[in-house]
Motif scaffolding. Sequence first.
Motif, PDB file in Angstrom:
ATOM      1  N   HIS A  22      -2.234  28.351   4.548  1.00 13.73           N
ATOM      2  CA  HIS A  22      -3.132  28.548   3.562  1.00 13.73           C
ATOM      3  C   HIS A  22      -4.618  27.539   4.044  1.00 13.73           C
ATOM      4  O   HIS A  22      -5.947  28.274   3.938  1.00 13.73           O
ATOM      5  N   GLY A  23      -4.479  26.335   4.802  1.00 13.37           N
ATOM      6  CA  GLY A  23      -5.456  25.826   5.557  1.00 13.37           C
ATOM      7  C   GLY A  23      -5.827  26.937   6.536  1.00 13.37           C
ATOM      8  O   GLY A  23      -7.674  27.576   6.517  1.00 13.37           O
ATOM      9  N   ALA A  24      -5.863  27.576   7.118  1.00 13.50           N
ATOM     10  CA  ALA A  24      -5.284  29.026   8.283  1.00 13.50           C
ATOM     11  C   ALA A  24      -6.715  29.736   6.880  1.00 13.50           C
ATOM     12  O   ALA A  24      -7.547  30.658   7.713  1.00 13.50           O
ATOM     13  N   ASN A  25      -5.953  30.242   6.076  1.00 11.39           N
ATOM     14  CA  ASN A  25      -6.888  31.022   5.316  1.00 11.39           C
ATOM     15  C   ASN A  25      -8.026  30.794   4.804  1.00 11.39           C
ATOM     16  O   ASN A  25      -9.104  30.831   4.724  1.00 11.39           O
ATOM     17  N   LEU A  26      -8.019  29.978   4.498  1.00  7.89           N
ATOM     18  CA  LEU A  26      -9.110  28.829   4.334  1.00  7.89           C
ATOM     19  C   LEU A  26     -10.391  28.391   4.626  1.00  7.89           C
ATOM     20  O   LEU A  26     -11.782  28.855   4.486  1.00  7.89           O
ATOM     21  N   LEU A  27      -9.491  28.046   6.818  1.00 11.33           N
ATOM     22  CA  LEU A  27     -10.906  27.730   7.160  1.00 11.33           C
ATOM     23  C   LEU A  27     -11.097  29.102   8.463  1.00 11.33           C
ATOM     24  O   LEU A  27     -12.171  28.668   9.147  1.00 11.33           O
ATOM     25  N   GLY A  28     -10.241  30.099   8.359  1.00  7.25           N
ATOM     26  CA  GLY A  28     -10.551  31.037   8.982  1.00  7.25           C
ATOM     27  C   GLY A  28      -9.690  31.201  10.430  1.00  7.25           C
ATOM     28  O   GLY A  28     -10.462  31.730  10.936  1.00  7.25           O
ATOM     29  N   HIS A  29      -9.270  29.761  10.380  1.00  2.00           N
ATOM     30  CA  HIS A  29      -8.536  30.151  12.172  1.00  2.00           C
ATOM     31  C   HIS A  29      -7.380  29.123  12.288  1.00  2.00           C
ATOM     32  O   HIS A  29      -6.985  28.661  11.005  1.00  2.00           O
ATOM     33  N   PRO A  30      -5.890  29.324  12.711  1.00  5.67           N
ATOM     34  CA  PRO A  30      -5.252  28.528  12.974  1.00  5.67           C
ATOM     35  C   PRO A  30      -4.981  27.417  13.340  1.00  5.67           C
ATOM     36  O   PRO A  30      -6.319  26.736  13.487  1.00  5.67           O
ATOM     37  N   ILE A  31      -4.437  26.482  12.695  1.00  7.38           N
ATOM     38  CA  ILE A  31      -3.991  24.722  12.425  1.00  7.38           C
ATOM     39  C   ILE A  31      -2.747  24.354  12.897  1.00  7.38           C
ATOM     40  O   ILE A  31      -2.307  24.405  12.491  1.00  7.38           O
TER      41      ILE A  31
END
Length: 344
Positions: free
Chosen positions: A51-60
Amino acid sequence: MPEINEINKIPLSFATCSIGTQSDTLPRKLSALHNAGFNAIELAFPDIQSHGANLLGHPIAADNYPELVTAAHDIRRLCDAYHLRVLMLQPFANFEGWPRGSREREHAFERARGWIEIMDAVGTDMLQVGSTDTPLEKLQGGKENIVSDLRELCDLLAAKNMRLAYENWAWSTHAPTWSDIWSIVRETNRPNIGLCLDTFQTAGFEWGDPTTSTGRVDDLSVGELDKRLEESMRRLVGCVPVEKIYLLQVSDAYLPVEAVPRERVRGEWPRARWSQAFRPLPYDGGYLPVEAVGRAVLKTGFRGWFSVEVFDSGPDGKGREYEIKQYAADAMWSAREFLEKCMH
């Protein structure tokens, strides 16, 4: 027959790792679970990353706690919108027992502090810790150090009014049974530690074995193993106080088409491999006596969280196609059917 009102009083949760495919975003999962009538979720750490990757636009990365906390705040917003409580963050693995002064132990407590930040952001007060499957020769100090580590983690959690739900993983190298973790919880002796019980982990260790020709421990008869499990469940009812049970996770297991090899594969024990792909909903093709576990937990007086946690890749483990909303509805039917049968 149990009264419908009695069943309705028991809150139902669903693990986010147990539904959907990689293409199903966390908001889609939450929508399906809300529509099916679940009250809460177990939030799986990989869902925070995705979800963070989708939210921020990059892998976490798994240790990028500032960005994971950002994702957690947004997940809390979504859960509020879908009227879903975050029951628990999971799965916190291979935490306890590392040698004092080792990099592994230092890293374990770094993870703990980071996960506590995530818990605070997402609004949950419970951390699931699975009994470690690290080979014992890599650990140090035996049970004494395991208990000491759990006490320290409990104290970190207590500072935030949080709890530790300790689960017996059936492939654990030191605590594969409910009685093992109950012994450790008693010795840890902290008010904020309790049990995460699990139908698969208990029945899948005490009754089932994927490495045998029958899928049963030592190829023993169903009658003998039922008798053993019932005795184990009588002990559970007799010695575990209801306030020390934090939740019961519910799933079944497929009988393996072929016996699972006994050796470790890519570091994973046989029951771990079985767990990851062969755990359907109750009444959907499994063979373990999971109702015996549910019935015992209810006999303690427990009326808290029943949480569905399945890993269903079909009877052959090669994958299973389903529509996410229908699967969530099927899971709700399964959970309620399980409760009704266990209350008989």
